[in-house]
Design an enzyme around this catalytic site. Structure first.
Site, PDB file in Angstrom:
ATOM      1  N   LEU A   1      -5.206   1.365   2.839  1.00 16.93           N
ATOM      2  CA  LEU A   1      -3.753   1.243   2.686  1.00 16.93           C
ATOM      3  C   LEU A   1      -3.108   0.356   3.750  1.00 16.93           C
ATOM      4  O   LEU A   1      -3.622   0.191   4.850  1.00 16.93           O
ATOM      5  CB  LEU A   1      -3.112   2.629   2.679  1.00 16.93           C
ATOM      6  CG  LEU A   1      -3.468   3.465   1.435  1.00 16.93           C
ATOM      7  CD1 LEU A   1      -3.003   4.898   1.583  1.00 16.93           C
ATOM      8  CD2 LEU A   1      -2.873   2.844   0.177  1.00 16.93           C
TER       9      LEU A   1
ATOM     10  N   GLY B   1       3.397   6.594   1.648  1.00 21.19           N
ATOM     11  CA  GLY B   1       2.453   7.027   2.679  1.00 21.19           C
ATOM     12  C   GLY B   1       1.982   5.865   3.529  1.00 21.19           C
ATOM     13  O   GLY B   1       1.879   5.969   4.757  1.00 21.19           O
TER      14      GLY B   1
ATOM     15  N   GLU C   1      -2.456 -10.070  14.381  1.00 15.88           N
ATOM     16  CA  GLU C   1      -3.728 -10.561  13.834  1.00 15.88           C
ATOM     17  C   GLU C   1      -4.096  -9.905  12.512  1.00 15.88           C
ATOM     18  O   GLU C   1      -4.717 -10.543  11.658  1.00 15.88           O
ATOM     19  CB  GLU C   1      -4.863 -10.344  14.857  1.00 15.88           C
ATOM     20  CG  GLU C   1      -4.745 -11.190  16.107  1.00 15.88           C
ATOM     21  CD  GLU C   1      -3.815 -10.593  17.162  1.00 15.88           C
ATOM     22  OE1 GLU C   1      -3.521 -11.274  18.147  1.00 15.88           O
ATOM     23  OE2 GLU C   1      -3.371  -9.431  16.982  1.00 15.88           O
TER      24      GLU C   1
END
Length: 627
Positions: free
Chosen positions: A125, A156, A366
């Site tokens: 996620l 979430g 990054e």
């Protein structure tokens, strides 16, 4: 985008019916599979219906068409509703949905690129929006086309910092062709999400990042149509208040149903209830896209001229990378470069100077830089290079891992590797990067040792599928190859040899030059050693290593500016395991280093010329004693 026209009642009803069919198919598929996330699908049903059958423009039988609007399901666990949408569009047979998660089906538990409609794999996620940013940046600034990019996120995953890196990036670059839809269904996996249904807080956060934010009832197709119809000069966030398990009696908005399919008898009852709400079986067709994306060809890109370095001159490989990239940019106008605010250290600034419109400054983010690279490279639109200090790629390892699962073709350059950077100390030293990139499936790990081989590595990486990593160094080292030297992936070079060599020494980057200095010194003492430059650590040239080891009494010494674990020594050991009569002695960095001069640190960790000489003499005398 044209002014909003309210859809007629018939269309609105058809969108409601479509949403309920998507619900039914998500429930059927997960119940058949015996696993999956039907409640996460059900909260997004109206969002998916309006997106796929009212808002997005695409060719349903040609999902990879470059003119199509792009869609990323960042909440990848809701994959069944994505598959249901493509079945509704006619690309997948409805019956195939019942093969969800089976070993012989392309419909895996989370979206993967073996599905023609999936550009980037999701499921870890917080990563979809970064890739969507890369696609939107490409559409706005490189393709200069009308396609739009839509990304559905769960609430979430909004706890992931990478989401907010992407929000900042899109706000800064005013990606007005990007729409993020936040499916705020209140419930996470094991607990409610931290903000639950406080949609006003999400709205303020999005606005603070430079987005146009609209709060809607995520189960109202009319409100969704209207929200998608608003054109702004900023990226748009649609904050959809939804309910997890919407439409499932007894489960809607209830905890402890995440990732659980409905039992068969319950599913049948729920499907009947939802089916009773459907007024028409008529399927909607999406609008077709404008055909305004340029045709591009990124295959077989060659440098316009050979390397222009003199044998014996001193040149840092990090600078050679910047020069090579700028040069490659003249060979193909689809070469693009990204950096994380280190461009004056990685030397990607040399590319920016010559091709300012093809350079993307990603700042100190990054994780997002890697995701943006994946998005820019999607559908073979660009040849993408992204650079930062080698050690800072470690924080983006999950993004790199997912890029491999996405079958992405991106090129990452990590500079400032090893203790040889000197005084900056261990926080800046890349000492884990070879290990990290070797483990990535289908990766290629280049470790060039001079300016010529660096330029060749850049050219080869541009034409190589998968994740390519180029490891560059800070110190200036001698150019050892002529400009006509040919390089190939998986082909090592023997750079020093005589007929009576006692030991084969393998080094790369700074340690190759230490090995060459050791060879010269040992030659004066009448001890011959063979020195090998592996060029690529993955794939490794096992054949050349074994041939030379056998010619030097089976003795190999590896020396590397990297930790022992997962580096050159272990790669060589794995390549020669089980080969009779071969011994490998490894020299590497044994513990966390410190600040100091490069030469002092190479000596401290036993990877300099003197340490190599000592190891060679040790190996030779050991075997003499044995005799």
């Amino acid at each position: 985008m044209e002014d909003y026209h309210k859809p007629d009642q018939q269309t609105l009803q058809a969108l409601k019916d479509t949403a309920n069919r998507l619900r039914i198919n998500s429930i059927k598929a997960t119940t058949a599979a015996g696993s999956g996330h039907p409640t996460s699908c059900c909260s997004a049903a109206e969002i998916m219906s309006v997106l796929f059958f009212h808002t997005m423009k695409y060719k349903p039988q040609d999902p990879k068409n470059p003119n199509n609007d792009r869609f990323i399901l960042s909440k990848g666990h809701a994959a069944p509703i994505l598959y249901a949408a493509w079945a509704e569009a006619g690309f997948i047979h409805d019956s195939e949905l019942l093969n969800l998660r089976k070993i012989d089906s392309i419909l895996e538990g989370h979206p993967v690129p073996k599905q023609a409609f999936t550009d980037v794999a999701t499921g870890s996620l917080g990563q979809g929006l970064g890739a969507a940013c890369g696609m939107a940046y490409n559409g706005k600034y490189f393709d200069k086309s009308s396609f739009r990019v839509y990304c559905v996120l769960g609430d979430g995953e909004l706890s992931e910092g990478s989401v907010w890196e992407a929000m900042a990036f899109a706000g800064l670059y005013k990606l007005d062709n990007l729409v993020a839809i936040l499916d705020v269904n209140r419930l996470g996996q094991s607990d409610p999400a931290p903000l639950q249904h406080h949609v006003d807080i999400y709205q303020k956060r999005c606005e603070a990042f430079g987005w146009h934010a609209i709060v809607v009832d995520g189960h109202s197709v009319e409100e969704l149509c209207k929200a998608f119809g608003q054109a702004k000069h900023h990226p748009t966030a649609i904050i959809a208040k939804t309910f997890k398990g919407k439409g499932i009696t007894g489960i809607e908005d209830k905890e402890n149903w995440h990732g659980k399919p409905l039992p068969k008898n319950m599913a049948e009852q729920v499907i009947q209830e939802i089916d009773d709400k459907i007024q028409s079986k008529k399927r909607l067709s999406p609008a077709l896209p404008q055909e305004d994306v340029p045709i591009v060809n990124i295959r077989n890109v060659k440098m316009p001229s050979p390397p222009n370095y003199k044998l014996g001159e001193k040149f840092a490989t990090r600078k050679a990378y910047g020069l090579a990239l700028a040069k490659l940019g003249h060979a193909c106008d689809r070469v693009v470069a990204l950096d994380g605010d280190t461009k004056n250290s990685t030397f990607s600034e040399l590319f920016k100077k010559e091709h300012p419109n093809r350079f993307i400054e990603c700042y100190i983010a990054e994780q997002n830089m890697v995701s943006v690279a994946v998005g820019c490279a999607a559908r073979d639109r660009n040849i993408v290079f992204a650079s930062t200090f080698a050690t800072f790629f470690t924080r983006a390892f999950d993004q790199i891992r997912m890029a491999a699962i996405s079958e992405s073709n991106i090129n990452l350059c990590g500079s400032h590797c090893g203790v040889s950077i000197g005084e900056d100390g261990p926080s800046q030293m890349g000492l884990e990067d070879i290990c990290m990139f070797r483990v990535v499936p289908n990766s290629t790990v280049f470790y060039p040792s001079d300016a010529v081989s660096t330029e060749k590595a850049v050219e080869l990486a541009a034409n190589t599928k998968g994740i390519c990593f180029i490891r560059t160094s800070r110190p200036e080292n001698t150019v050892i190859y002529g400009s006509n030297e040919e390089f190939h992936i998986g082909q090592a070079k023997v750079v020093f040899k005589s007929k009576d060599d006692q030991v084969t020494v393998i080094g790369a980057g700074v340690t190759l030059h230490e090995a060459l200095a050791a060879a010269e010194q040992l030659k004066k003492e009448k001890i011959g050693i063979r020195v090998i430059d592996p060029f690529t650590i993955k794939p490794l040239d096992k054949k050349t290593i074994l041939e030379n080891a056998r010619a030097t009494k089976g003795r190999i010494i590896t020396v590397e500016d990297h930790y022992y674990e997962g580096g050159i020594g272990e790669a060589v050991s794995a390549a020669v395991v089980g080969e009779p009569g071969i011994t490998v002695t490894r020299l590497a960095v044994s513990h966390i280093p410190r600040s100091g001069k490069p030469a002092e640190l190479l000596r401290m960790f036993g990877i300099d010329k003197d340490a190599i000489i000592q190891a060679v003499k040790g190996a030779v005398s050991k075997s003499r004693n044995a005799e």
